[in-house]
Design a protein around this motif. Sequence first.
Motif, short mmCIF file in Angstrom:
data_model
loop_
_atom_site.label_atom_id
_atom_site.label_comp_id
_atom_site.label_asym_id
_atom_site.label_seq_id
_atom_site.Cartn_x
_atom_site.Cartn_y
_atom_site.Cartn_z
N LEU A 66 0.81 -1.10 0.13
CA LEU A 66 -0.07 -0.13 0.08
C LEU A 66 0.80 1.14 -0.01
N GLN A 67 0.96 2.02 -1.06
CA GLN A 67 1.75 3.25 -1.06
C GLN A 67 0.99 4.56 -1.29
N ASP A 68 1.76 5.63 -0.81
CA ASP A 68 1.03 6.85 -0.79
C ASP A 68 0.58 7.04 -2.13
N GLY A 69 -0.59 7.57 -2.05
CA GLY A 69 -1.27 7.95 -3.31
C GLY A 69 -2.18 6.91 -4.08
N ASP A 70 -2.11 5.75 -3.56
CA ASP A 70 -2.79 4.45 -4.17
C ASP A 70 -4.34 4.95 -4.15
N HIS A 71 -4.81 4.66 -5.22
CA HIS A 71 -6.40 4.76 -5.39
C HIS A 71 -6.90 3.30 -5.44
N VAL A 72 -7.90 2.75 -4.61
CA VAL A 72 -8.48 1.50 -4.70
C VAL A 72 -9.99 1.93 -4.81
N THR A 73 -10.51 1.57 -6.08
CA THR A 73 -12.21 1.91 -6.14
C THR A 73 -12.72 0.50 -5.63
N ILE A 74 -13.74 0.75 -4.86
CA ILE A 74 -14.66 -0.42 -4.35
C ILE A 74 -16.17 -0.48 -5.00
N GLY A 75 -16.32 -1.24 -5.94
CA GLY A 75 -17.50 -1.42 -6.76
C GLY A 75 -17.44 -0.57 -7.82
N GLY A 76 -18.73 -0.20 -8.49
CA GLY A 76 -18.59 0.49 -10.00
C GLY A 76 -18.86 1.92 -9.52
N THR A 77 -18.79 2.16 -8.30
CA THR A 77 -18.90 3.74 -8.04
C THR A 77 -17.61 4.44 -7.82
N THR A 78 -17.69 5.66 -7.59
CA THR A 78 -16.44 6.40 -7.37
C THR A 78 -16.09 6.61 -6.06
N ILE A 79 -16.20 5.48 -5.29
CA ILE A 79 -15.63 5.57 -3.71
C ILE A 79 -14.18 5.05 -4.01
N ASP A 80 -13.03 6.01 -3.71
CA ASP A 80 -11.85 5.74 -3.79
C ASP A 80 -11.28 5.83 -2.24
N ILE A 81 -10.47 4.83 -2.21
CA ILE A 81 -9.82 4.77 -0.86
C ILE A 81 -8.38 5.17 -1.07
N ASN A 82 -8.06 6.46 -0.74
CA ASN A 82 -6.85 7.35 -0.90
C ASN A 82 -6.10 6.96 0.14
#
Length: 376
Positions: free
Chosen positions: A210-226
């Motif tokens: 898990l790196q600084d700046g990673d974006h992981v999207t959950i589902g088909g919506t724009t919920i980014d875990i930054n």
Amino acid sequence: MSVQEMTVQEVAKKVLNNEILFVLDVRTEDAFEDWKIESESFTYLNVPYFDLLDGVEEIMDQLPSDQDILVACAKGGSSQMVTEMLEEAGVKNAYSLEGGMKAWSEHLEPVKVSDLDNGGELYQFVRIGKGCLSYMVVSDGEAAVIDATRMTDIYTDFANEKNAKITHVFDTHLHADHISGGKKLAEESGGTYWLPPKDASEVTYEYQPLQDGDHVTIGGTTIDINALYSPGHTIGSTSFVVDNRFLMSGDILFIDSIGRPDLAGKAEDWVMDLRETLYSRYKELSDELIVLPAHFMIMNELNEDGTVAEKLGVLFEKNHGLNIEDQDEFRKMVTENLPPQPNAYQEIRETNMGKISPDEEKQREMEVGPNRCAVR
């Protein structure tokens, strides 16, 4: 033995609803002083079980007749015996805590934090007897879990209720106060397990860095875990900004305190990393972000809805740990003003690294006790 019992779920509801309860704790005085069921609306009497072997007559005048009495012990056996003695003495309102304090330590209470943009939901799992907080983001049939406890079935069952598949599991850091369920949950669900690489130098298993700046999207919506690199509690500690509204601060920032930097023996080395994270990195974030920590210290940190959450801007105003201008004073506070280290914390760290694999009963014993991740 058939006596009246009260489940940990029932006790948790009483805590969250500020209901009145009288607790007769029959563990040793040291165990009681170290850790108990906490509520401002509860009344307590600590009488060790061995002092009651000859009967309960001497404490009868200290017990209320107009409220329920909860008898608590370590595992539930001694409390059953004392409850039976109370019933034989004519007490009608006594209940043994089912499973004892070990069961209390493991109970998780799921609380909805908020709806998210585009139809998602965010839940906080309050481990009320241990002070641990974990999270689930649910969106469009997928779920992500953050800082999972070892009781992984609770998350799996909850995701199933939401018709969601757990696809990602995150740990904000390598935990030292409780055994992480992150790796196990990812294996059970087929999801990806994420861990900050700077905390993973000694782990024995595979993980997704898990790196600084990673974006992981959950589902088909724009919920980014930054991911936001935020060292200080550990060298790899990483926060998450979810949906641009919520800051999951791990063990870096709590509602009423800040994280301790000493659980890997690196207090002097990491104290300025902690300050940099809190006083610089977090300062650059929006004051409107809702802070969701990985732990709480005392029951009055819970809001009326049962969540542990507060705006970052409010914490910068009210949290003492965020308002120490002098660096030397800050260094002294976080290196000298520390509570005892968590029970078995070295073994817990080694378990979370995959170096040792204690059985279930040993894991329960390792975790018993209060949360001690904060500077006092």
